[in-house]
Design an enzyme around this catalytic site. Sequence first.
Site, PDB file in Angstrom:
ATOM      1  N   GLU A 179       0.982  -1.203  -0.060  1.00 44.12           N
ATOM      2  CA  GLU A 179      -0.146  -0.093   0.071  1.00 44.12           C
ATOM      3  C   GLU A 179       0.682   1.231  -0.037  1.00 44.12           C
ATOM      4  OE1 GLU A 179      -0.532  -2.704   2.037  1.00 44.12           O
ATOM      5  OE2 GLU A 179      -2.634  -3.049   2.355  1.00 44.12           O
ATOM      6  N   TRP A 209      19.659 -12.972  -4.625  1.00 47.63           N
ATOM      7  CA  TRP A 209      18.318 -12.585  -4.871  1.00 47.63           C
ATOM      8  C   TRP A 209      17.096 -13.405  -4.734  1.00 47.63           C
ATOM      9  CZ3 TRP A 209      19.665  -8.031  -8.705  1.00 47.63           C
ATOM     10  CH2 TRP A 209      20.186  -7.080  -8.209  1.00 47.63           C
ATOM     11  N   HIS A 211      18.369   5.927 -11.427  1.00 50.05           N
ATOM     12  CA  HIS A 211      17.603   5.819 -10.603  1.00 50.05           C
ATOM     13  C   HIS A 211      16.502   7.170 -10.219  1.00 50.05           C
ATOM     14  CE1 HIS A 211      20.659   2.867  -9.541  1.00 50.05           C
ATOM     15  NE2 HIS A 211      19.835   2.223  -8.980  1.00 50.05           N
TER      16      HIS A 211
END
Length: 760
Positions: A16, A559, A693
């Site tokens: 959220e 990962w 980024h």
Amino acid sequence: MKTTVVGFPRIGENRELKVATESYFRGDITQEELVDKGKQLRRMHWNLLKEKGISLIPSNDFSFYDTTLDTAVLLNIIPKRFLDLKLSPLDTYFALARGYQGKAGDVTALPMKKWFNTNYHYLTPEFEETTEVKVAGTKLFDEYLEAKALGIETKPVVLGPFTLIKLATFNGTTEEAQLQGLITAYKEIIATLNELGAQWIQLDEPSLVKDISEEDRELFLTIYQELTADSRTVKLLLQTYFGDVRDIYADLLAVGVDGIGLDLVEGKKTLELIKTLGFPQNKQLFAGVVNGKNIWRNDYRQTLGILEQLPQEQLVLSTSCSLLHVPFSVEQEVFPEETAQHFAFAKEKLSELTELAAIVDQTAGALINEPLAANQQLFRSERVLENKKLARKVAGLTEADFQRQPAFEERSIVQKYTLDLPILPTTTIGSFPQTREVKATRAKFKKAAISKETYQEFLEGKIADCVAFQEEIGLDVLVHGEFERNDMVEYFGENLEGFLFSKNAWVQSYGTRCVKPPIIWGDVSRKRPITVAWSAFAQQLTNKPVKGMLTGPVTILNWSFPREDISIKESTLQIALAIQEEVLDLEANGIKIIQIDEAALREKLPLRRSDWYQEYLDWAIPAFRLVHSKVAVQTQIHTHMCYSEFADILPAIDQMDADVISFEASRSNLSLLEALNAHHFQTAVGPGVYDIHSPRVPSVVELTTTIKTLLEKIPVEKLWINPDCGLKTRGEKETFASLENMTQAASQVREALVYEPVRE
Ligand code: GLN
Ligand code: ZN
């Protein structure tokens, strides 16, 4: 027996916070709405911890981007260039995190770095000459009071001063010059929380698990002797994690804190330290026994065995580190029960803590026998069947399997001749923007709302556009754009045997970026070619070389959530053999350049230097070589890393024996380039010329300057021009503009290189 956690995931059960923050960035919701969302999530998480029976519930582990940045802002460590933008406090905060380009100005973000040995990233606090450290923020106090108003007493968490100093950079100022101000500010923080009635304050000091020099030790002692000097009722918890504190354990015991948090999972020597050097009776021991990083169930019998050896009356059961590094809950998943029972995500780890506490206390009588028995049952049976053929293959690997022939110098001559690239060849790192359209179409395909053919056609259309764009702007080595991939690791995992996938097991990587690591469930092998069709399709559209794009074995392992029943080395070699098959198939299908990303090579590098080679690099680097050791001389092997901090492991990076390596450089300083020279680094390099980024578009002038700076340090025949990293998280507009500027800058520099000598 009391329980606590070092921290709890803040992103929300369904991400959220990510959704809200990104809506805010797009201007779809107001600042107020975003702030409200944060409040709502904090309330939900506090209530959950309370319901689960956790005795000390953390606060201020929430963050809109990063808690290290929160601490910097709390302490007024905000470089002037950000203040000069005169944005609202929240927007200044986001400018520090993401950079800012707009009406108010143009500033790049603070450097982002890997958080110790995790895949989380923090923003580097920057002290400058004008920095005046003081308690300027109120988030820490506000959130404590917010919880209190909900009837929940919390343990405010803040990054400790020692680690803050260790992580920060000092520009035009020094650690010594800033130290007193910092100590004073932390004392004020403690005094304020004391006044507000807090019972515990947690100071996170993960830097203490690293190698500690004599100077570090003095710094630590100076800080903590001062911090603990004033009288107070609030208790101080000095929290360490990600390893043991062998270099400074005795000193930790001597300072006047009230609790010490120790990692008994990753801290290989923690138990031994406690047993040999003891633990003072006047302190509480926060025992990190529940793994905050992995997703497997805790083995209660083993944990109880550890707890038995600790001073019972002083114990608080805790996690080994913040639960930030694990997903929210298994409840949302649809694994079959036999599988699901092996997992504990953040929410389930809360139950593990309270169950373990009850077992130790023996309070619940018969009630506790059941979870204990169930847990023991889980660890009694073999979880997966071994792939015997693969085990023999791994066992049968010899030196030659790990060594590409011929050597670099010889290959590079052949490749120069066969590939015929210009000087300063331009390329990208692989992915192109994953637009809403791309994501939506993939989602439809996954839900079977569109046919395989429709999906394939769509992807081929995207690839064709992408190739056309790259040709148009004049890139030299093209990519297909990776539109078929959700994630560079998940995609491979999905196409390999041995992985399990969650639906919703998201973990925060940085800011609003989350990843969903696959779970290595069993032995890994390749079922069928994975990327070959896409790369071959792109290659037949152009005469320029198209780079094949693979993820390397160390990164796939790092990962993913690894197995705990076999070694990570064994798992990595299995993956390497699978990717080797893919490399050879790409080559057989006309792909001349293959990039094998090792974005996460450094991830599991031990935090102590002394352990680097023996415990990690000595098998991780050969695992990478195994992947490409069998290719032909003219096939060029690239690799990519998402950071530039490898000056300290340069020999190991060179031993990967790739032909070209690209890495992040724009957000960090250029000192690495000097180190490359000093080490006679043989691999050709592509230091990222701009930061991906951030949404800002670098100008041609800016990029030309960067390339020229690079050329001062790197011989022209060794330099490649590329962005920092893959472009998938970026929008199309800024990406196209940036790449166009990049190719223009490269050609301008090339021209200058050609004509200048003539003019002279
Ligand atoms: N090839 C990958 C991409 O471009 C590399 C991503 C990464 O390094 N994280 O997306
Ligand atoms: Zn990268």
